[in-house]
Scaffold this motif. Sequence first.
Motif, short mmCIF file in Angstrom:
data_model
loop_
_atom_site.label_atom_id
_atom_site.label_comp_id
_atom_site.label_asym_id
_atom_site.label_seq_id
_atom_site.Cartn_x
_atom_site.Cartn_y
_atom_site.Cartn_z
N VAL A 163 0.80 -1.04 0.06
CA VAL A 163 0.00 -0.07 0.08
C VAL A 163 0.75 1.42 0.13
CG1 VAL A 163 -1.55 1.42 1.35
CG2 VAL A 163 -1.93 -0.87 1.15
N LEU A 164 1.84 1.18 0.80
CA LEU A 164 2.55 2.46 1.10
C LEU A 164 3.57 2.97 -0.41
CD1 LEU A 164 3.61 1.97 4.67
CD2 LEU A 164 1.92 3.59 3.74
N ILE A 165 3.79 1.72 -1.04
CA ILE A 165 4.64 2.02 -2.23
C ILE A 165 3.66 2.96 -3.01
CG2 ILE A 165 3.51 0.13 -3.93
CD1 ILE A 165 6.49 -0.20 -4.86
N HIS A 166 2.37 3.20 -2.87
CA HIS A 166 1.51 4.06 -3.64
C HIS A 166 1.57 5.33 -2.85
CE1 HIS A 166 0.50 1.25 -6.75
NE2 HIS A 166 0.22 0.33 -5.75
N VAL A 167 1.38 5.17 -1.56
CA VAL A 167 1.18 6.56 -0.41
C VAL A 167 2.04 6.49 0.26
CG1 VAL A 167 -1.40 6.70 -1.18
CG2 VAL A 167 -0.81 4.85 0.56
N PRO A 168 3.34 6.84 0.04
CA PRO A 168 4.33 6.60 1.13
C PRO A 168 4.14 7.60 2.46
CG PRO A 168 5.28 7.75 -0.93
CD PRO A 168 3.97 7.13 -1.31
N PRO A 182 -8.93 13.75 0.27
CA PRO A 182 -8.62 15.32 0.01
C PRO A 182 -7.81 15.93 0.92
CG PRO A 182 -10.84 15.07 1.00
CD PRO A 182 -10.67 13.80 0.80
N GLY A 183 -7.12 16.46 0.53
CA GLY A 183 -6.09 17.41 1.35
C GLY A 183 -4.78 16.53 1.87
N THR A 184 -4.46 15.54 1.17
CA THR A 184 -3.41 14.69 1.57
C THR A 184 -2.38 15.01 0.35
OG1 THR A 184 -4.24 12.75 0.23
CG2 THR A 184 -4.83 13.09 2.76
N ASP A 185 -0.91 14.87 0.53
CA ASP A 185 -0.13 14.98 -0.41
C ASP A 185 0.16 13.83 -1.44
OD1 ASP A 185 1.24 13.17 1.27
OD2 ASP A 185 2.76 14.30 1.90
N TYR A 186 -0.79 12.67 -1.26
CA TYR A 186 -0.73 11.63 -1.98
C TYR A 186 -2.04 11.56 -2.76
CZ TYR A 186 -2.69 9.79 2.46
OH TYR A 186 -3.46 9.70 3.81
N ALA A 187 -2.80 12.58 -2.54
CA ALA A 187 -4.20 12.24 -3.48
C ALA A 187 -3.82 12.49 -4.81
CB ALA A 187 -4.90 13.72 -2.99
N ASN A 188 -4.65 11.53 -5.46
CA ASN A 188 -4.29 11.18 -6.99
C ASN A 188 -5.53 10.60 -7.72
OD1 ASN A 188 -3.36 10.55 -9.56
ND2 ASN A 188 -1.35 10.05 -8.98
N GLY A 195 -6.84 -1.89 -3.67
CA GLY A 195 -7.98 -1.51 -3.44
C GLY A 195 -7.79 -0.37 -2.30
N ALA A 196 -7.22 -0.58 -1.36
CA ALA A 196 -6.82 0.53 -0.26
C ALA A 196 -6.17 1.38 -0.62
CB ALA A 196 -6.03 -0.63 0.91
N ALA A 197 -5.11 1.38 -1.51
CA ALA A 197 -4.27 2.69 -1.85
C ALA A 197 -5.05 3.40 -2.66
CB ALA A 197 -3.12 1.95 -3.01
N GLY A 198 -5.95 2.72 -3.55
CA GLY A 198 -6.95 3.74 -4.48
C GLY A 198 -7.87 4.40 -3.55
N LYS A 199 -8.51 3.89 -2.60
CA LYS A 199 -9.18 4.69 -1.68
C LYS A 199 -8.58 5.76 -0.96
CE LYS A 199 -13.13 2.14 -2.69
NZ LYS A 199 -13.63 1.43 -1.93
N LEU A 200 -7.25 5.30 -0.57
CA LEU A 200 -6.47 6.31 0.33
C LEU A 200 -6.08 7.68 -0.76
CD1 LEU A 200 -4.25 4.29 2.21
CD2 LEU A 200 -5.33 5.77 3.12
N ALA A 219 -3.42 3.66 7.16
CA ALA A 219 -3.48 2.66 5.69
C ALA A 219 -3.92 1.41 6.41
CB ALA A 219 -1.81 2.64 5.65
N ILE A 220 -3.79 0.94 7.55
CA ILE A 220 -4.32 -0.37 8.01
C ILE A 220 -5.84 -0.24 7.89
CG2 ILE A 220 -4.38 -1.73 9.99
CD1 ILE A 220 -1.60 -1.24 10.67
N HIS A 221 -6.16 0.86 8.32
CA HIS A 221 -7.72 0.99 8.28
C HIS A 221 -8.18 0.66 6.94
CE1 HIS A 221 -11.95 2.39 9.21
NE2 HIS A 221 -11.75 3.29 8.18
N HIS A 222 -7.68 1.39 5.97
CA HIS A 222 -7.92 1.22 4.63
C HIS A 222 -7.99 -0.29 4.14
CE1 HIS A 222 -8.76 5.40 4.77
NE2 HIS A 222 -9.61 5.34 3.69
N ILE A 223 -6.75 -0.90 4.58
CA ILE A 223 -6.76 -2.31 3.90
C ILE A 223 -8.05 -3.24 4.77
CG2 ILE A 223 -5.10 -4.19 4.49
CD1 ILE A 223 -2.98 -2.55 4.82
N ARG A 224 -8.22 -2.95 6.01
CA ARG A 224 -9.26 -3.57 6.51
C ARG A 224 -10.67 -3.28 5.76
NH1 ARG A 224 -9.44 -1.27 11.19
NH2 ARG A 224 -7.90 -2.49 12.16
N LEU A 225 -10.93 -2.24 5.24
CA LEU A 225 -12.13 -1.89 4.45
C LEU A 225 -12.00 -2.47 3.06
CD1 LEU A 225 -12.33 2.23 5.07
CD2 LEU A 225 -13.79 0.15 6.08
N ALA A 226 -10.78 -2.65 2.44
CA ALA A 226 -10.83 -3.15 1.34
C ALA A 226 -10.95 -4.61 1.20
CB ALA A 226 -9.33 -2.88 0.66
#
Length: 206
Positions: A15-20, A162-168, A153-158, A27-34
Amino acid sequence: MAATMVNIADLLPSVLIHVPTCARPVAIHHIRLAAAEFLSGTTIWRETFTQTIEAATFVLDVPENTRAVQVHRVTYAGFDLEKARAAHIPAGEVPASPPSHFYQAEVGKLSVYPFTECDLDITVSLTVPKAGAWAQELPDAVISDYGDVIADGAAGKLMLLPGTDYANPAMAAHLIAQFEAKIGELSARGATGIARAPLRVKPSWL
């Protein structure tokens, strides 16, 4: 046999390779959601357990920090019970005799008809709850085969936050599309999970 479990934090590097710069708890919360979305949509995590029932309707005794998505198979004394709809079960007092049918009227509960106190072997598909800090593990087989899918899936949702430096949003749309496509693919082909159930045998008393 219960699945070998591993910590969902094992997916953090993917996950963190996409949103370092994403915080580890987020990140763990979004892994759980995914993971919850993936497991609910594909029903690939299946467990079979024996449960002693003392009522015609009962709470499924699934492992801690899991939720039953679907009941796939119920057997009594080596014979498969037929799956039925609640509307097709006769109203009134439940006869006291070995069960021949099962139905799921409520999430997390199962009903049988007729009823007698007995042991049932029950096969269910499981997922992790979307909420709750204690859902920290997934089956090793799921991580090995589909960990990258869940991580994407987790990285995509992350990346939609909004307002994050990894928003894409553009990359998020790509990763989420791949994630949802894999869920659709596995669901469409009827993924059978960790163990394949034998062919159904009608109970001899029917």
